[in-house]
Write a protein that holds these residues in place. Structure first.
Motif, PDB file in Angstrom:
ATOM      1  N   ASP A   1      33.753  53.882  26.803  1.00 27.71           N
ATOM      2  CA  ASP A   1      34.542  53.426  25.667  1.00 27.71           C
ATOM      3  C   ASP A   1      35.021  54.680  24.935  1.00 27.71           C
ATOM      4  N   THR A   2      36.275  55.067  25.167  1.00 27.35           N
ATOM      5  CA  THR A   2      36.767  56.321  24.600  1.00 27.35           C
ATOM      6  C   THR A   2      37.005  56.236  23.097  1.00 27.35           C
ATOM      7  N   ALA A   3      37.235  55.058  22.561  1.00 25.38           N
ATOM      8  CA  ALA A   3      37.444  54.918  21.117  1.00 25.38           C
ATOM      9  C   ALA A   3      36.137  55.151  20.356  1.00 25.38           C
ATOM     10  N   ARG A   4      35.038  54.731  20.935  1.00 27.96           N
ATOM     11  CA  ARG A   4      33.735  54.876  20.282  1.00 27.96           C
ATOM     12  C   ARG A   4      32.962  56.087  20.791  1.00 27.96           C
ATOM     13  N   GLY A   5      33.408  56.657  21.915  1.00 26.02           N
ATOM     14  CA  GLY A   5      32.718  57.818  22.476  1.00 26.02           C
ATOM     15  C   GLY A   5      31.358  57.478  23.053  1.00 26.02           C
ATOM     16  N   CYS A   6      31.278  56.321  23.746  1.00 24.83           N
ATOM     17  CA  CYS A   6      29.990  55.898  24.292  1.00 24.83           C
ATOM     18  C   CYS A   6      30.199  55.090  25.575  1.00 24.83           C
ATOM     19  N   PRO A   7      29.117  54.877  26.332  1.00 23.45           N
ATOM     20  CA  PRO A   7      29.226  54.000  27.503  1.00 23.45           C
ATOM     21  C   PRO A   7      29.571  52.577  27.070  1.00 23.45           C
ATOM     22  N   ALA A   8      30.297  51.874  27.918  1.00 19.34           N
ATOM     23  CA  ALA A   8      30.660  50.476  27.644  1.00 19.34           C
ATOM     24  C   ALA A   8      29.595  49.573  28.250  1.00 19.34           C
ATOM     25  N   ALA A   9      28.548  49.325  27.495  1.00 20.08           N
ATOM     26  CA  ALA A   9      27.427  48.506  27.961  1.00 20.08           C
ATOM     27  C   ALA A   9      27.766  47.022  27.868  1.00 20.08           C
ATOM     28  N   GLY A  10      27.384  46.272  28.891  1.00 23.39           N
ATOM     29  CA  GLY A  10      27.572  44.826  28.886  1.00 23.39           C
ATOM     30  C   GLY A  10      28.957  44.370  29.312  1.00 23.39           C
ATOM     31  N   LEU A  11      29.752  45.239  29.921  1.00 25.74           N
ATOM     32  CA  LEU A  11      31.090  44.880  30.368  1.00 25.74           C
ATOM     33  C   LEU A  11      31.013  44.230  31.757  1.00 25.74           C
ATOM     34  N   VAL A  12      31.640  43.083  31.913  1.00 24.91           N
ATOM     35  CA  VAL A  12      31.633  42.345  33.178  1.00 24.91           C
ATOM     36  C   VAL A  12      32.706  42.912  34.102  1.00 24.91           C
ATOM     37  N   ILE A  13      32.328  43.087  35.379  1.00 20.05           N
ATOM     38  CA  ILE A  13      33.238  43.618  36.400  1.00 20.05           C
ATOM     39  C   ILE A  13      33.163  42.706  37.617  1.00 20.05           C
ATOM     40  N   GLU A  14      34.333  42.318  38.129  1.00 19.97           N
ATOM     41  CA  GLU A  14      34.419  41.557  39.382  1.00 19.97           C
ATOM     42  C   GLU A  14      34.928  42.480  40.466  1.00 19.97           C
ATOM     43  N   LEU A  15      34.334  42.391  41.646  1.00 12.02           N
ATOM     44  CA  LEU A  15      34.804  43.129  42.816  1.00 12.02           C
ATOM     45  C   LEU A  15      35.329  42.126  43.832  1.00 12.02           C
ATOM     46  N   ALA A  16      36.543  42.366  44.320  1.00 12.39           N
ATOM     47  CA  ALA A  16      37.139  41.483  45.321  1.00 12.39           C
ATOM     48  C   ALA A  16      37.706  42.312  46.460  1.00 12.39           C
ATOM     49  N   ARG A  17      37.725  41.723  47.633  1.00 12.62           N
ATOM     50  CA  ARG A  17      38.390  42.317  48.795  1.00 12.62           C
ATOM     51  C   ARG A  17      39.740  41.635  48.924  1.00 12.62           C
ATOM     52  N   MET A  18      40.786  42.427  49.103  1.00 10.61           N
ATOM     53  CA  MET A  18      42.134  41.900  49.224  1.00 10.61           C
ATOM     54  C   MET A  18      42.507  41.813  50.698  1.00 10.61           C
ATOM     55  N   GLU A  19      43.052  40.677  51.091  1.00  8.26           N
ATOM     56  CA  GLU A  19      43.574  40.490  52.447  1.00  8.26           C
ATOM     57  C   GLU A  19      44.966  39.893  52.279  1.00  8.26           C
ATOM     58  N   GLY A  20      45.970  40.777  52.291  1.00  9.18           N
ATOM     59  CA  GLY A  20      47.321  40.350  51.962  1.00  9.18           C
ATOM     60  C   GLY A  20      47.350  39.933  50.499  1.00  9.18           C
ATOM     61  N   LEU A  21      47.829  38.740  50.228  1.00  7.35           N
ATOM     62  CA  LEU A  21      47.833  38.224  48.862  1.00  7.35           C
ATOM     63  C   LEU A  21      46.559  37.470  48.521  1.00  7.35           C
ATOM     64  N   ASP A  22      45.690  37.279  49.514  1.00 10.41           N
ATOM     65  CA  ASP A  22      44.433  36.569  49.285  1.00 10.41           C
ATOM     66  C   ASP A  22      43.397  37.507  48.680  1.00 10.41           C
ATOM     67  N   ARG A  23      42.675  36.976  47.709  1.00  4.52           N
ATOM     68  CA  ARG A  23      41.652  37.728  46.976  1.00  4.52           C
ATOM     69  C   ARG A  23      40.317  37.031  47.184  1.00  4.52           C
ATOM     70  N   HIS A  24      39.332  37.767  47.723  1.00  2.00           N
ATOM     71  CA  HIS A  24      38.019  37.197  47.999  1.00  2.00           C
ATOM     72  C   HIS A  24      36.980  37.914  47.137  1.00  2.00           C
ATOM     73  N   VAL A  25      36.444  37.209  46.140  1.00  2.00           N
ATOM     74  CA  VAL A  25      35.456  37.814  45.244  1.00  2.00           C
ATOM     75  C   VAL A  25      34.177  38.077  46.026  1.00  2.00           C
ATOM     76  N   ILE A  26      33.701  39.314  45.942  1.00  4.93           N
ATOM     77  CA  ILE A  26      32.474  39.721  46.619  1.00  4.93           C
ATOM     78  C   ILE A  26      31.285  39.615  45.681  1.00  4.93           C
ATOM     79  N   LYS A  27      31.473  40.100  44.458  1.00  2.09           N
ATOM     80  CA  LYS A  27      30.373  40.036  43.483  1.00  2.09           C
ATOM     81  C   LYS A  27      30.894  40.245  42.078  1.00  2.09           C
TER      82      LYS A  27
END
Length: 124
Positions: free
Chosen positions: A17-43
């Motif tokens: 978090d550059t505005a606060r100068g600290c790590p961004a704790a508790g931020l949710v992140i989705e990871l997906a694999r892209m196959e063409g226009l299809d998006r497959h959420v991995i985790k």
């Protein structure tokens, strides 16, 4: 037949978090694999107190060549951190699409955020 070598590569991320100068704790992140226009959420993961996830997003045999996308839920994090955002927020969910070619390499995708801007790069 000779055995295929095991993949030693990994995919990691962290968010600052550059505005606060600290790590961004508790931020949710989705990871997906892209196959063409299809998006497959991995985790889906959440950053810890250091703005990192507790382990690699992908490693070993799970790290395959291809196109991937990380969705960083910045708006929810910023609201939770007390930032007063307009409705709709200028930045809410930040997508970063990237390719993995070398499964023996370390791909690190950091994100630097504030309410009105972000930056990323391939880290080490």
């Amino acid at each position: 037949m000779s055995a295929q070598p095991l993949s030693t590569g990994r995919l990691t991320t962290h968010v600052l978090d550059t505005a606060r100068g600290c790590p961004a704790a508790g931020l949710v992140i989705e990871l997906a694999r892209m196959e063409g226009l299809d998006r497959h959420v991995i985790k889906t993961v959440k950053t810890n107190s250091d703005g990192r996830v507790d382990g690699p997003l992908l490693s070993g045999g799970d790290l395959e060549p291809g196109h991937y996308e990380l969705l960083f839920h910045a708006g929810d994090y910023l609201r939770g951190a007390g930032e007063r955002l307009p409705d709709p927020a200028f930045l809410d969910i930040i997508p970063i699409r990237f390719g993995i070619a070398d499964t023996s390499a370390h791909y690190h995708v950091p994100l630097l955020i504030s309410a009105y801007g972000y930056s990323t790069y391939r880290g080490s």
